[in-house]
Design an enzyme around this catalytic site. Structure first.
Site, PDB file in Angstrom:
ATOM      1  N   GLY A 209      -7.538   8.556   7.392  1.00 49.17           N
ATOM      2  CA  GLY A 209      -7.670   8.915   8.795  1.00 49.17           C
ATOM      3  C   GLY A 209      -9.086   8.812   9.328  1.00 49.17           C
ATOM      4  O   GLY A 209     -10.006   8.349   8.657  1.00 49.17           O
TER       5      GLY A 209
ATOM      6  N   THR B 297      -8.526   2.437   9.109  1.00 52.77           N
ATOM      7  CA  THR B 297      -8.937   3.120  10.341  1.00 52.77           C
ATOM      8  C   THR B 297      -9.945   2.307  11.136  1.00 52.77           C
ATOM      9  O   THR B 297      -9.864   2.229  12.372  1.00 52.77           O
ATOM     10  CB  THR B 297      -9.520   4.509  10.012  1.00 52.77           C
TER      11      THR B 297
ATOM     12  N   ASP C 142       0.846  -1.194   0.000  1.00 50.02           N
ATOM     13  CA  ASP C 142       0.000   0.000   0.000  1.00 50.02           C
ATOM     14  C   ASP C 142       0.887   1.252   0.000  1.00 50.02           C
ATOM     15  O   ASP C 142       1.800   1.381   0.811  1.00 50.02           O
ATOM     16  CB  ASP C 142      -0.894  -0.024   1.253  1.00 50.02           C
TER      17      ASP C 142
END
Length: 310
Positions: free
Chosen positions: A181, A257, A82
């Site tokens: 995030g 997340t 990633d």
């Protein structure tokens, strides 16, 4: 079954109107929770490793854990890099056995992004490895990826066509309003589905990718805050928006997340309720279970990829 590439699973996902979950992994418990969920749901799976995970756990440990997951589950699993930031990192992962890599040249001008991506594609394809790239910039923070809101840009459909044609890339991450995030939206969540529809029509049959696609599940945010956390206003991408994107050419949806929140919320709760405990197995076990339940929910209700290996 050995590790696989994403070619066949993306082809099936595109035709079936669903997306494959790409889950970031950092340790054994996270991998086990994800894989147990996929086993029960009979789902293909992408386990991806970020720069932060490589630094934290050492790539060889993560690779061996993923290989153990393949042996234990017999699922079709892709091991994916990633946000590879340069050719050397992508090459190192290809040479060590990764079956898919992402080269993230989105921070560079268009022509430089094409040059770097093409270089990675040529090397990866010579080794039977597939490549994901990114066009447009997502706001937010994830490990080494930090983009301010003012620097975020949506993917231009015309550029997307040119980029794919000139690089030979296998999939493309597009920017339509998601972000990295836990704080993805300040107001009402919104994705640019009109832009996505245009890109999908111009790149018919080509697999697209959504980064920054955690829903930042409210129950985990609430639990974190209840047991000493401070996550005021954390907000993610609504599940119905992700499900819609999966019917519009998005074949891979990245989730990180939500994994972190599920684990952290469960560990926080355990420590408050059992202050006398110090055995890591006592709190990591429930955290692993929480990840499994969360991933099962994603596979069934968001990604739509249950029974995708049948």
């Amino acid at each position: 079954m050995p590790l696989v590439t994403s070619k066949e699973m993306f082809n099936k996902a595109y035709k079936g109107g669903y997306a494959i979950g790409a889950f970031n992994v950092n340790n054994m418990e996270i991998i086990q929770g994800i894989v147990e969920a996929a086993k029960e749901e009979k789902s293909a799976l992408i386990l991806q490793v970020s720069a932060g995970a490589r630094k934290y756990a050492n790539p060889i440990y993560l690779k061996k854990l993923v290989e153990a997951a393949v042996e234990d589950s017999n699922l079709p699993i892709v091991l994916h890099l990633d946000h590879g930031e340069n050719f050397d990192i992508c090459k190192a992962c290809i040479d060590s056995g990764f079956t898919s890599v992402m080269i993230d040249g989105s921070k560079y001008p268009f022509e430089e992004n094409i040059r770097i991506t093409k270089e990675v594609v040529e090397y990866a394809h010579s080794k039977g490895v597939v490549v994901e790239a990114e066009l447009g910039k997502l706001a937010g923070v994830e490990d080494a990826v930090k983009v301010s809101e003012k620097d975020a840009t949506y993917t231009d459909p015309e550029q997307a066509v040119e980029f794919v044609e000139r690089t030979g890339v296998d999939s493309l991450a597009v920017a339509i309003g998601t972000s990295h995030g836990a704080y993805k939206f300040k107001g009402t969540p919104s994705l640019d589905f009109e832009r996505l529809e245009i890109i999908t029509k111009k790149l018919e049959g080509f697999p697209l990718v959504l980064h920054g696609a955690s829903t930042v599940m409210p129950e985990f945010v609430a639990k974190c805050n209840e047991y000493g956390g401070k996550l005021p206003g954390a907000q993610g991408v609504p599940e119905d928006m992700l499900r819609k994107a999966a019917t519009m050419g998005v074949c891979k949806i990245n989730i990180d997340t939500d994994l972190r929140l599920a684990m952290t919320a469960t560990v926080r709760e355990y420590f408050v309720n059992h202050p006398e405990e110090f055995d890591p197995r006592k709190y990591l076990g429930p955290a692993r279970d929480a990840i499994k339940q969360m991933v099962q929910h994603k596979i069934k209700n968001v990604l739509g990829c249950s029974n995708s290996i049948l």
